[in-house]
Design a protein around this motif. Structure first.
Motif, PDB file in Angstrom:
ATOM      1  N   ILE A 121      -1.194   7.844   3.915  1.00  0.00           N
ATOM      2  CA  ILE A 121       0.169   7.302   3.796  1.00  0.00           C
ATOM      3  C   ILE A 121       0.324   6.379   2.601  1.00  0.00           C
ATOM      4  O   ILE A 121       1.373   5.780   2.416  1.00  0.00           O
ATOM      5  N   MET A 122      -0.695   6.238   1.788  1.00  0.00           N
ATOM      6  CA  MET A 122      -0.610   5.335   0.642  1.00  0.00           C
ATOM      7  C   MET A 122       0.318   5.899  -0.418  1.00  0.00           C
ATOM      8  O   MET A 122       0.636   7.099  -0.428  1.00  0.00           O
ATOM      9  N   ASP A 123       0.791   5.052  -1.291  1.00  0.00           N
ATOM     10  CA  ASP A 123       1.644   5.449  -2.406  1.00  0.00           C
ATOM     11  C   ASP A 123       0.991   6.605  -3.162  1.00  0.00           C
ATOM     12  O   ASP A 123      -0.190   6.548  -3.515  1.00  0.00           O
ATOM     13  N   SER A 124       1.758   7.663  -3.385  1.00  0.00           N
ATOM     14  CA  SER A 124       1.203   8.842  -4.058  1.00  0.00           C
ATOM     15  C   SER A 124       0.664   8.509  -5.452  1.00  0.00           C
ATOM     16  O   SER A 124      -0.223   9.206  -5.958  1.00  0.00           O
ATOM     17  N   ASN A 125       1.191   7.446  -6.071  1.00  0.00           N
ATOM     18  CA  ASN A 125       0.698   7.057  -7.397  1.00  0.00           C
ATOM     19  C   ASN A 125      -0.718   6.483  -7.347  1.00  0.00           C
ATOM     20  O   ASN A 125      -1.354   6.317  -8.385  1.00  0.00           O
ATOM     21  N   LEU A 126      -1.187   6.146  -6.136  1.00  0.00           N
ATOM     22  CA  LEU A 126      -2.522   5.566  -5.998  1.00  0.00           C
ATOM     23  C   LEU A 126      -3.564   6.588  -5.569  1.00  0.00           C
ATOM     24  O   LEU A 126      -4.766   6.293  -5.609  1.00  0.00           O
ATOM     25  N   VAL A 127      -3.129   7.754  -5.145  1.00  0.00           N
ATOM     26  CA  VAL A 127      -4.058   8.745  -4.604  1.00  0.00           C
ATOM     27  C   VAL A 127      -5.114   9.111  -5.647  1.00  0.00           C
ATOM     28  O   VAL A 127      -4.788   9.434  -6.792  1.00  0.00           O
ATOM     29  N   GLY A 128      -6.379   8.998  -5.236  1.00  0.00           N
ATOM     30  CA  GLY A 128      -7.488   9.317  -6.123  1.00  0.00           C
ATOM     31  C   GLY A 128      -7.858   8.222  -7.095  1.00  0.00           C
ATOM     32  O   GLY A 128      -8.750   8.393  -7.917  1.00  0.00           O
ATOM     33  N   LYS A 129      -7.167   7.072  -7.011  1.00  0.00           N
ATOM     34  CA  LYS A 129      -7.391   5.987  -7.967  1.00  0.00           C
ATOM     35  C   LYS A 129      -7.875   4.700  -7.286  1.00  0.00           C
ATOM     36  O   LYS A 129      -7.878   3.648  -7.909  1.00  0.00           O
ATOM     37  N   VAL A 130      -8.239   4.785  -6.016  1.00  0.00           N
ATOM     38  CA  VAL A 130      -8.647   3.604  -5.261  1.00  0.00           C
ATOM     39  C   VAL A 130     -10.064   3.800  -4.748  1.00  0.00           C
ATOM     40  O   VAL A 130     -10.388   4.844  -4.165  1.00  0.00           O
ATOM     41  N   ASN A 131     -10.907   2.801  -4.967  1.00  0.00           N
ATOM     42  CA  ASN A 131     -12.252   2.824  -4.413  1.00  0.00           C
ATOM     43  C   ASN A 131     -12.156   2.844  -2.883  1.00  0.00           C
ATOM     44  O   ASN A 131     -11.527   1.958  -2.298  1.00  0.00           O
ATOM     45  N   PRO A 132     -12.719   3.844  -2.203  1.00  0.00           N
ATOM     46  CA  PRO A 132     -12.609   3.930  -0.736  1.00  0.00           C
ATOM     47  C   PRO A 132     -13.083   2.667  -0.027  1.00  0.00           C
ATOM     48  O   PRO A 132     -12.519   2.274   0.990  1.00  0.00           O
ATOM     49  N   ALA A 133     -14.144   2.023  -0.553  1.00  0.00           N
ATOM     50  CA  ALA A 133     -14.637   0.795   0.077  1.00  0.00           C
ATOM     51  C   ALA A 133     -13.603  -0.317  -0.018  1.00  0.00           C
ATOM     52  O   ALA A 133     -13.406  -1.093   0.918  1.00  0.00           O
ATOM     53  N   SER A 134     -12.923  -0.387  -1.166  1.00  0.00           N
ATOM     54  CA  SER A 134     -11.872  -1.391  -1.345  1.00  0.00           C
ATOM     55  C   SER A 134     -10.715  -1.129  -0.386  1.00  0.00           C
ATOM     56  O   SER A 134     -10.196  -2.052   0.249  1.00  0.00           O
ATOM     57  N   LEU A 135     -10.313   0.137  -0.272  1.00  0.00           N
ATOM     58  CA  LEU A 135      -9.221   0.494   0.634  1.00  0.00           C
ATOM     59  C   LEU A 135      -9.593   0.189   2.076  1.00  0.00           C
ATOM     60  O   LEU A 135      -8.763  -0.303   2.857  1.00  0.00           O
ATOM     61  N   LYS A 136     -10.839   0.438   2.453  1.00  0.00           N
ATOM     62  CA  LYS A 136     -11.272   0.177   3.817  1.00  0.00           C
ATOM     63  C   LYS A 136     -11.185  -1.310   4.151  1.00  0.00           C
ATOM     64  O   LYS A 136     -10.656  -1.698   5.204  1.00  0.00           O
ATOM     65  N   ILE A 163       7.187   0.019   9.559  1.00  0.00           N
ATOM     66  CA  ILE A 163       5.983   0.280   8.781  1.00  0.00           C
ATOM     67  C   ILE A 163       4.741  -0.294   9.448  1.00  0.00           C
ATOM     68  O   ILE A 163       3.648   0.276   9.347  1.00  0.00           O
ATOM     69  N   ALA A 164       4.879  -1.419  10.148  1.00  0.00           N
ATOM     70  CA  ALA A 164       3.716  -2.026  10.786  1.00  0.00           C
ATOM     71  C   ALA A 164       3.146  -1.095  11.855  1.00  0.00           C
ATOM     72  O   ALA A 164       1.935  -0.842  11.900  1.00  0.00           O
ATOM     73  N   GLU A 165       4.018  -0.570  12.723  1.00  0.00           N
ATOM     74  CA  GLU A 165       3.553   0.337  13.772  1.00  0.00           C
ATOM     75  C   GLU A 165       3.011   1.636  13.188  1.00  0.00           C
ATOM     76  O   GLU A 165       1.972   2.137  13.613  1.00  0.00           O
ATOM     77  N   TRP A 166       3.740   2.180  12.211  1.00  0.00           N
ATOM     78  CA  TRP A 166       3.370   3.464  11.612  1.00  0.00           C
ATOM     79  C   TRP A 166       2.033   3.364  10.876  1.00  0.00           C
ATOM     80  O   TRP A 166       1.118   4.164  11.083  1.00  0.00           O
ATOM     81  N   LEU A 196       0.818  -1.213   0.000  1.00  0.00           N
ATOM     82  CA  LEU A 196       0.000   0.000   0.000  1.00  0.00           C
ATOM     83  C   LEU A 196       0.850   1.260   0.000  1.00  0.00           C
ATOM     84  O   LEU A 196       0.571   2.211  -0.736  1.00  0.00           O
ATOM     85  N   CYS A 197       1.912   1.276   0.822  1.00  0.00           N
ATOM     86  CA  CYS A 197       2.689   2.505   1.039  1.00  0.00           C
ATOM     87  C   CYS A 197       3.908   2.640   0.136  1.00  0.00           C
ATOM     88  O   CYS A 197       4.499   3.721   0.049  1.00  0.00           O
ATOM     89  N   SER A 198       4.323   1.540  -0.496  1.00  0.00           N
ATOM     90  CA  SER A 198       5.510   1.544  -1.356  1.00  0.00           C
ATOM     91  C   SER A 198       6.745   2.073  -0.625  1.00  0.00           C
ATOM     92  O   SER A 198       7.436   2.986  -1.086  1.00  0.00           O
ATOM     93  N   ARG A 199       7.016   1.479   0.531  1.00  0.00           N
ATOM     94  CA  ARG A 199       8.225   1.809   1.289  1.00  0.00           C
ATOM     95  C   ARG A 199       8.674   0.567   2.044  1.00  0.00           C
ATOM     96  O   ARG A 199       7.889  -0.361   2.245  1.00  0.00           O
ATOM     97  N   PRO A 200       9.957   0.500   2.472  1.00  0.00           N
ATOM     98  CA  PRO A 200      10.463  -0.712   3.134  1.00  0.00           C
ATOM     99  C   PRO A 200       9.784  -0.977   4.467  1.00  0.00           C
ATOM    100  O   PRO A 200       9.215  -0.077   5.103  1.00  0.00           O
ATOM    101  N   ALA A 201       9.899  -2.227   4.911  1.00  0.00           N
ATOM    102  CA  ALA A 201       9.337  -2.604   6.209  1.00  0.00           C
ATOM    103  C   ALA A 201      10.052  -1.884   7.340  1.00  0.00           C
ATOM    104  O   ALA A 201       9.432  -1.510   8.332  1.00  0.00           O
ATOM    105  N   LEU A 202      11.349  -1.677   7.218  1.00  0.00           N
ATOM    106  CA  LEU A 202      12.135  -0.937   8.199  1.00  0.00           C
ATOM    107  C   LEU A 202      12.895   0.172   7.497  1.00  0.00           C
ATOM    108  O   LEU A 202      13.558  -0.068   6.492  1.00  0.00           O
ATOM    109  N   SER A 203      12.807   1.401   8.008  1.00  0.00           N
ATOM    110  CA  SER A 203      13.543   2.541   7.461  1.00  0.00           C
ATOM    111  C   SER A 203      14.195   3.282   8.614  1.00  0.00           C
ATOM    112  O   SER A 203      13.643   4.267   9.123  1.00  0.00           O
ATOM    113  N   PRO A 204      15.387   2.819   9.090  1.00  0.00           N
ATOM    114  CA  PRO A 204      16.012   3.404  10.284  1.00  0.00           C
ATOM    115  C   PRO A 204      16.313   4.893  10.161  1.00  0.00           C
ATOM    116  O   PRO A 204      16.437   5.573  11.175  1.00  0.00           O
ATOM    117  N   GLY A 205      16.422   5.424   8.943  1.00  0.00           N
ATOM    118  CA  GLY A 205      16.735   6.832   8.775  1.00  0.00           C
ATOM    119  C   GLY A 205      15.570   7.765   9.008  1.00  0.00           C
ATOM    120  O   GLY A 205      15.752   8.981   9.093  1.00  0.00           O
TER     121      GLY A 205
END
Length: 842
Positions: A729-744, A713-716, A696-705
């Motif tokens: 926090i979703m991938d910016s490429n998905l913003v406005g392109k996902v059915n809210p019910a599906s995302l929920k 990512i799990a806690e965040w 969903l977020c397109s980022r690593p599981a751990l980002s120590p920086g």
């Protein structure tokens, strides 16, 4: 009157002892260069005064350079970064050294955005005498200011610090420290964990501080450390934050000894600590773990600081210290070692990173031999050790980087040595070419138990020679001559398929080894995994992978075609997955972004594969390493679960879990499994929940920086999911392109997967239903009514794929069967599985 005089006398004695202790404890460095570069006036920074570089008579600068001073309204981090010395050519600072021995070298950098030069992309190379400190380092991917700290042993009356610009660029520096270190602070030898033998002559190496932590306490800056060190808080490196609690006492209560003083570490370090947390599940298998990304090409000096500020009496703190998978100190009894509470103690080790993850981990946990369920750690230092080239950054030596006029080493012996080595190598190759036919003839014709020459390395630690292989003269890692293990490939066939392991065909590198693209004699594309012979773990994973995949057939599991174990090699041949790992399509590459529908279909495919593992036999199979690099995509973006080297057979029907050592990848590990070492199918479910958030977020599981709250990512992601704002926090490429019910529905599914306790997590079957429902919602009109509850149950109004059995799946094959499905019509036995019955196989 007499009593008053006596009291004054006692106070005077105490005061004298205190002043004497302070005098002994505080270290005054013989060499103490604190210089600010490019400035015309002194600068005070963290309680210390830095002097302009050109105003010191005991320091000389030879260079083509310009000074740059930022304007008063520039947003620099501090006054020390207000100016810089910018070099257009090779530049050297020459420091006169009064006392030989170890010295700190600290380099301060801030790439000004408006200096007239592109300092962000300027490649920085710095050489200190014969040691390479930095080599082509740039600040392009970083923000803010930088401090690099090194410790080197200066063995002459001068120290030369050289800055080398590359590619017609410039080099620069804002400030420099060269400061003496007490002899006792850094060791000359330390215990190497893997060999259980000490490594000596560390003073001949350069060290770079990569992490220095104050466990459970605040940031300690240079002005509060007698040696000018900085100690950061440990919280962002904790693997599971709930596993630890912070402790603190008055720093004045810390009692130093003759051998451990404030120069070892400030009393503020020993006055704070981390101890075991999560009191809900106190267990002998619990641990507190810190995870540190490191360069796997180097060794590291690891120093752990201890001080029992928790116990109320002696002998109340006995625990284990772990570094990576090694027990560095078993049954560490601080009372026996110190004899008192609040008395510091430290221990040094030499270690490398975990080969698979590129991280170094440090853990504390209870000792099962005693009835004490607590452990503590006060401070930690991790320092990189220079390699054989004398470098802390890459493989080039100082002699290769410095202009000939500046190199301290005579290059003629190096050239002569290289020529002699080349001649010897040619002679050795010629000898081997002449002798190999004779050796081969002896082995073939006379049964002589001589093993073939190894291709590389020393494999004595992992090669196991069976009685059969001794008779045949062939070394074998394990006995694999079984008809159900797929096609056997000769090593010659593997060489032909991979063009002799051509590096241009390299697909990736993992903990087991390197993976190459290949083509068989009939044109079938394959992926060839060549095991790393230097690891005992690699041998175990090789055997597990073959045993597991030879019994598994499913459309959403990567298919094993065959293997080779000739010449002590460990080689696995898989079907080729044209689109590689899922992670490559989420971040870190320039590949096109996946649509939401594609992401859902990929997650559904992976869930089907895992559900098959968990349910298709009397005893389930637990993957144990579910992550985005182990979900591969074929040419049609069909997802398949891969890498079964860590897989484990699940519990018996009358059991709830399997007790086993913790294996897996940090960031994906089930915290309950990590604490209790009790493995269930729900451990895979937790890891899959991390994958869902990663997708969903397109980022690593751990980002120590990142900031502390964003590292995991799990806690965040869970914090945003609980606020009902996952779209933030979703991938910016998905913003406005996902059915809210599906995302929920997707967010609810991930939240259930990431439940703290396994009993609260859904099965993979439930996850599959809900992901398919999320896909149905995405494919329907956005006006479709959202589900009325947060249940993980199937919604009966939606048509789903049947779970029992899966499409294109094959039942688990019993040991002793042929290794292919009884039903030859199964689509999983496609061109990949035609290789299993190839007549040229064994």
């Amino acid at each position: 009157m007499k009593s008053a005089n006596w009291l004054v006398l006692v106070l005077a004695v105490i005061l004298l002892e205190f002043l004497s202790w302070r005098t002994e404890a505080l270290f005054t460095p013989t060499d103490n260069y604190l210089i600010v570069c490019g400035s015309s006036q002194n600068v005070t920074f963290q309680g210390r005064t830095f002097v302009p570089d050109l105003l010191l008579s005991s320091l000389s600068l030879k260079s083509e350079s310009t000074s740059y001073v930022a304007t008063s309204n520039s947003s620099v981090p501090s006054s020390l970064y207000q100016s810089a010395r910018i070099f257009s050519g090779v530049a050297s600072y020459k420091f006169n050294i009064k006392q030989e021995g170890r010295h700190w070298i600290r380099l301060y950098f801030y790439p000004f955005p408006k200096s007239g030069h592109d300092l962000l992309s300027a490649p920085i190379t710095v050489v200190a005498d014969d040691f390479v400190l930095l080599n082509n380092f740039t600040f392009e991917n970083y923000n803010g200011s930088f401090l690099f700290e090194y410790a080197i042993n200066v063995t002459s009356a001068t120290l030369m610090l050289t800055f080398i610009p590359w590619n017609n660029s410039v080099s620069f520096v804002n400030a420099i420290e060269v400061v003496s270190i007490p002899d006792a602070v850094l060791p000359d030898q330390a215990l190497a964990l893997n060999s259980s033998a000490p490594v000596s002559s560390l003073s001949e190496s350069a060290l770079e501080t990569v992490y220095r932590l104050n466990m459970g306490g605040p940031l300690i800056t240079a002005q509060n450390d007698t040696l000018g060190r900085t100690w950061e808080n440990d919280s962002k490196y904790l693997h599971v934050s709930s596993s630890a609690v912070n402790l603190s006492v008055n720093p004045a209560s810390i009692k130093y000894t003759d051998s451990i003083t404030q120069e070892t570490a400030p009393n503020r370090v020993y006055a704070t600590a981390v101890a075991m947390g999560d009191a809900n599940v106190p267990s002998m298998n619990s641990k507190v773990t810190w995870v540190f990304p490191v360069d796997s090409n180097f060794r590291y000096l690891v120093r752990a600081h201890f001080c029992d500020i928790l116990s109320q009496s002696l002998n109340a703190m006995v625990f284990n210290l772990y570094i990576n998978d090694d027990i560095a100190v078993p049954s560490l009894d601080l009372s026996t070692l110190t004899g008192k509470l609040n008395l510091p103690y430290y221990k040094d080790f030499i270690s490398k990173s975990s080969a698979e993850s590129g991280t170094l981990t440090v853990s504390i946990g209870p000792d099962s031999a005693v009835d004490i369920t607590n452990a503590t750690l006060n401070g930690l230092e991790i320092m990189k050790i220079s390699n054989d080239a004398g470098s802390l950054d890459g493989l080039s030596s100082a002699a290769n980087l410095l202009p000939k006029s500046l190199s301290k080493k005579n290059r003629i012996p190096v050239i002569i040595g290289s020529l002699v080595g080349a001649v010897a190598a040619v002679a050795l190759i010629g000898f081997c070419c002449c002798c190999m036919p004779i050796l081969k003839s002896k082995v073939t014709n006379h049964g002589h138990p001589m093993l073939p020459l190894r291709l590389y390395g020393n494999f004595r630690t992992m090669t196991k020679i069976s009685a059969t292989s001794q008779k045949s003269g062939r070394a074998s890692c394990i006995s694999l001559a079984s008809s159900n293990l797929g096609r056997f490939f000769t090593f010659r066939e593997i060489l032909n398929a991979t063009n002799k392991f051509d590096e241009t065909l390299l697909l990736g590198v993992g903990g087991f080894g390197r993976v190459y693209k290949g083509a068989l004699e009939d044109g079938t594309k394959v992926a060839v995994k060549r095991g790393n012979h230097r690891s005992e773990q690699g041998l175990a994973e090789f055997q597990t992978e073959i045993e597991m995949l030879s019994k598994l057939r499913h459309r959403h599991l990567v298919s094993l075609i065959g293997y080779s174990d000739e010449r002590s090699e460990m080689i696995l041949v898989y079907e080729y997955m044209a689109n590689g790992p899922l992670r490559s399509h989420l971040y870190g590459t320039n590949l096109p972004s996946l649509s939401w529908k594609q992401r859902l279909e990929i997650c559904i495919g992976a869930a089907r594969g895992l559900h098959y593992l968990h349910t298709s036999a009397a005893r389930s199979i637990i993957h144990r390493d579910v992550k985005t690099t182990n979900i591969l995509l074929d040419e049609n973006f069909i997802a398949k679960v891969a890498d079964f080297g860590l897989s484990k057979t699940g519990p018996e029907l009358d059991q709830t879990h399997v007790s086993t050592a913790v294996k897996g990848s940090f960031g994906y590990l089930d915290p309950e499994y990590f604490r209790r070492q009790q493995l269930t199918e729900k451990s895979d479910v937790y890891s899959f929940g991390v994958v869902l958030m990663e997708v969903l977020c397109s980022r690593p599981a751990l980002s120590p920086g990142l900031p502390r709250e964003q590292v995991n990512i799990a806690e965040w992601a869970m914090s945003w999911q609980k606020k009902g704002m996952l779209e933030q926090i979703m991938d910016s490429n998905l913003v406005g392109k996902v059915n809210p019910a599906s995302l929920k529905k997707y967010g609810e599914t991930a939240e259930k997967c990431l439940a703290e306790h396994g009993i609260d997590r859904p099965s993979m079957g439930d996850i599959l239903w809900n992901l398919e429902y999320a896909l149905q919602l995405e494919e329907t009109s956005s006006a479709l009514m959202e589900p009325e509850d947060n249940s993980m149950n199937h919604i009966p109004t939606i048509q789903f794929t049947s779970l029992e059995p899966f499409d294109n799946s094959v039942s688990l094959i019993n040991v002793g069967n042929s290794g292919i499905d009884d039903d030859g019509k199964d689509s999983a036995t496609s061109s990949a599985f035609s290789q299993l019955v190839n007549p040229s196989g064994r």
